[in-house]
Scaffold this motif. Structure first.
Motif, PDB file in Angstrom:
ATOM      1  N   HIS A  13       0.787  -1.234   0.000  1.00 43.46           N
ATOM      2  CA  HIS A  13       0.000   0.000   0.000  1.00 43.46           C
ATOM      3  C   HIS A  13       0.823   1.291   0.000  1.00 43.46           C
ATOM      4  N   ASN A  19       1.776  -5.417   3.880  1.00 45.09           N
ATOM      5  CA  ASN A  19       1.019  -6.656   3.738  1.00 45.09           C
ATOM      6  C   ASN A  19       0.272  -6.618   2.401  1.00 45.09           C
ATOM      7  N   CYS A  62      -7.848  -0.013   0.492  1.00 45.55           N
ATOM      8  CA  CYS A  62      -8.838  -0.210   1.568  1.00 45.55           C
ATOM      9  C   CYS A  62      -9.105   1.067   2.364  1.00 45.55           C
ATOM     10  N   GLU A  70      -8.080  -8.736   7.221  1.00 44.57           N
ATOM     11  CA  GLU A  70      -7.090  -8.383   8.256  1.00 44.57           C
ATOM     12  C   GLU A  70      -7.528  -7.144   9.057  1.00 44.57           C
TER      13      GLU A  70
HETATM   14 FE1  SF3 Z   1      -5.911  -6.726   0.943  1.00 45.41          FE
HETATM   15 FE2  SF3 Z   1      -4.035  -7.869   2.434  1.00 45.41          FE
HETATM   16 FE3  SF3 Z   1      -6.895  -6.276   3.295  1.00 45.41          FE
HETATM   17 FE4  SF3 Z   1      -5.767  -3.167   1.948  1.00 45.41          FE
HETATM   18  S1  SF3 Z   1      -3.736  -6.713   0.652  1.00 45.41           S
HETATM   19  S2  SF3 Z   1      -7.032  -4.859   1.661  1.00 45.41           S
HETATM   20  S3  SF3 Z   1      -6.137  -8.150   2.630  1.00 45.41           S
END
Ligand code: SF3
Ligand code: SF4
Length: 549
Positions: free
Chosen positions: A242, A309, A457, A492
């Protein structure tokens, strides 16, 4: 039981991973991560005492946010990095404690265990066994404390990204300190902790607003964009995660080097930003959401940069470890870690660029396009058209399907919902959940695409703003009177922050899936269900029927 973790949607039997994580997390890593959170609680406690005395170190909040970010599911698999985090946090805790003792003088009598314990690095893992989630015996108090911690993990991730772009908020920083410290406060009742859960949602809104400002003021407002999914003949570097600052610096350093740059999973929205579009060697997006990476990365042939992540542990047959790079809060044993930027300088991406030059071009997986880039500012610029489409009946309903993707076969549900929704419904999305339907030919309604992708997200914030502005445009008192449903996919802890933000903003009857969080005890789940109408997804037909009833 070798460990206990129930922070993500894939937790074993929706109760908890007790032998090894479904994600692959080992008991050893789990204990180290538990200890790192415990150390962070000590630092938070001292920070709050110092705040009461008018002493505030914003940089300590960054240490906490970074440390918490590392504990998010699939962020960091490198025990050495977690050990280093624990050592640094404990040293900082002791330094601040000495200062606090000085200020308090005679007043300072007792300190809780989180502030006084000492442990040598060789004993970290053993010590971590005693301070994990189950150290709180009462299951409701445990549930509430962990909900707050998971929400703050999400806040920390977003806060850290904003910080990297030079945007920070004292109120968010202080809340991270106070919120974490509250999870060791034995005097807080279940009712008070429930209030704090909602307050966590309030700060999740603030941090997403901050990050939205940081991203758009730095890189421009995302624009509707058609993103290429095919490949070029040049070797490439694939960027996932991200962190847009990492992405920017890599683009700048790799320009004119005969190497093309591709996004993967949650980095897809980088394609929508004006500042990145001007780079001719920025080719497009490759592959799908995080859990497809074992195949996607194998096929890519070139180096991969994980900025955050989700990292999936490599299988024996995966051969890309020698071209696997991590940076920031991520880590993976055996991968090459690109160190932090020094003050006033960029990170040094020369190693990954040099590696790319020795690699074959990516193998083509597909050759279509994805359309996205619907930040709230863009959508609101055509608000008249949207309102008119609703009034004329061309758009009957908006369905927010933001969130995370995941491996569970039951997540086919989200593809099915997208396919089966009536043609007069518009899907608002953000996060990697979109990969379940963003490549489907779902068409448009009078030029308005039926899937409006706001971005990562954290850009779920954009979707909430769109809803709140539509409420104003329709002159409604209550946002829940809009023709709007929520069908959220979570995985997550950033999704936990997003969910708490939506609850704080007053959205009711949100449906999430494929399961309700396992970390909500039956009593806590009941309180949230009763107060907010939170529901678990069922099957596509029934849920669509209920939305349109
Ligand atoms: Fe996907 Fe891991 Fe949550 Fe940022 S990259 S949204 S799961
Ligand atoms: Fe289990 Fe999820 Fe924790 Fe991994 S992060 S150990 S899958 S609950």
């Amino acid at each position: 039981m070798s460990m206990f973790c129930y922070q993500c949607q894939e937790t074993s039997r929706n109760i908890g991973c007790t032998m090894r994580g479904v994600c692959g997390k080992s008991p050893e890593l789990c204990h180290l991560l538990d200890l790192s959170i415990h150390a962070m609680k000590g630092l938070a406690y001292v920070s709050v005492q110092l705040l009461k005395k008018g002493v505030y170190y914003p940089e300590d909040a960054l240490v906490m946010m970074g440390g918490l970010f590392r504990t998010i599911t699939n962020a960091n698999w490198d025990e050495a990095q977690i050990i280093e985090t624990i050592t640094n946090v404990l040293a900082l805790r002791d330094k601040r404690k000495a200062e606090l003792c000085n200020i308090m003088g005679e007043e300072c009598k007792t300190c809780p265990e989180v502030v006084t314990f000492t442990v040598k690095p060789e004993d970290y893992e053993e010590f971590g066994k005693q301070v994990g989630v189950l150290a709180t015996e009462n299951e409701d108090i445990r549930s509430l404390r962990e909900t707050i911690i998971y929400g703050i993990k999400g806040i920390s991730a977003y806060g850290e990204h904003a910080w990297m772009l030079g945007f920070t908020s004292d109120e968010v920083n202080k809340f991270v300190m106070e919120g974490i410290a509250a999870t060791i406060d034995e005097s807080l009742s279940a009712e008070q902790l429930t209030g704090l859960v909602i307050k966590t949602g309030e700060y999740a809104v603030k941090v997403m607003e901050l990050l939205d400002r940081a991203n758009t003021e730095t890189y421009g407002v995302p624009e509707p964009t058609v993103v290429q999914l095919g490949v070029s003949k040049n070797p490439g570097i694939l960027v996932s995660g991200h962190d847009l600052k990492d992405f920017e610096e890599l683009l700048q350093q790799s320009e004119g080097q005969g190497v093309d740059i591709y996004t993967h999973s949650e980095m897809l929205p980088a394609n929508y930003y004006p500042a990145f579009k001007k780079f001719k060697h920025f080719h497009g997006n490759y592959g799908s959401s995080w859990w497809h990476q074992l195949e996607d990365f194998e096929n890519f042939n070139g180096p991969i940069l994980m900025t955050t992540n989700c990292i999936v542990p490599l299988r024996k047959e995966n051969t890309y470890l020698d071209r696997f790079f991590t940076t920031g809060m991520t880590g993976y044993p055996g991968a090459i870690h690109i160190p932090e930027r020094q003050p006033g300088k960029q990170k040094d991406f020369s190693a990954i660029i040099a590696k790319a030059k020795t690699c074959q071009p990516p193998k083509e997986l597909e050759n279509g396009t994805i359309t996205g880039g619907f930040n709230y500012r863009t959508v609101l610029s055509i608000a008249d058209k949207v309102v008119e489409a609703v009034k004329s009946g061309a758009i009957k309903r908006f369905v927010v399907m933001a969130g995370c993707d995941g491996r569970m076969p039951s997540r086919k549900y989200f593809t099915e919902v997208a396919e089966k929704l009536p043609k007069d419904a518009v899907i608002l999305t953000a996060g990697c959940a979109k990969y379940r339907y963003i490549k489907l030919p779902l068409g448009d309604i009078g030029g308005i695409p039926r899937v409006l992708d706001a971005g990562q997200c954290n850009d779920s914030y954009s979707l909430a703003v769109i809803a709140l502005k539509l409420k104003e445009a329709f002159g409604l008192e209550d946002v829940n009177k809009l023709p709007l449903s929520f069908d959220i996919a979570w995985y997550e802890q950033k999704a936990v922050a997003v969910l708490l933000a939506l609850l704080y903003l007053g959205f009711k009857n949100i449906q999430i899936g494929p399961t309700l969080p396992g970390f909500l005890s039956p009593n806590v789940a009941k309180v949230i269900v009763d107060a907010f109408g939170l529901k678990q997804t069922t099957d596509a037909d029934s849920d669509i029927a209920a939305m349109f009833a």
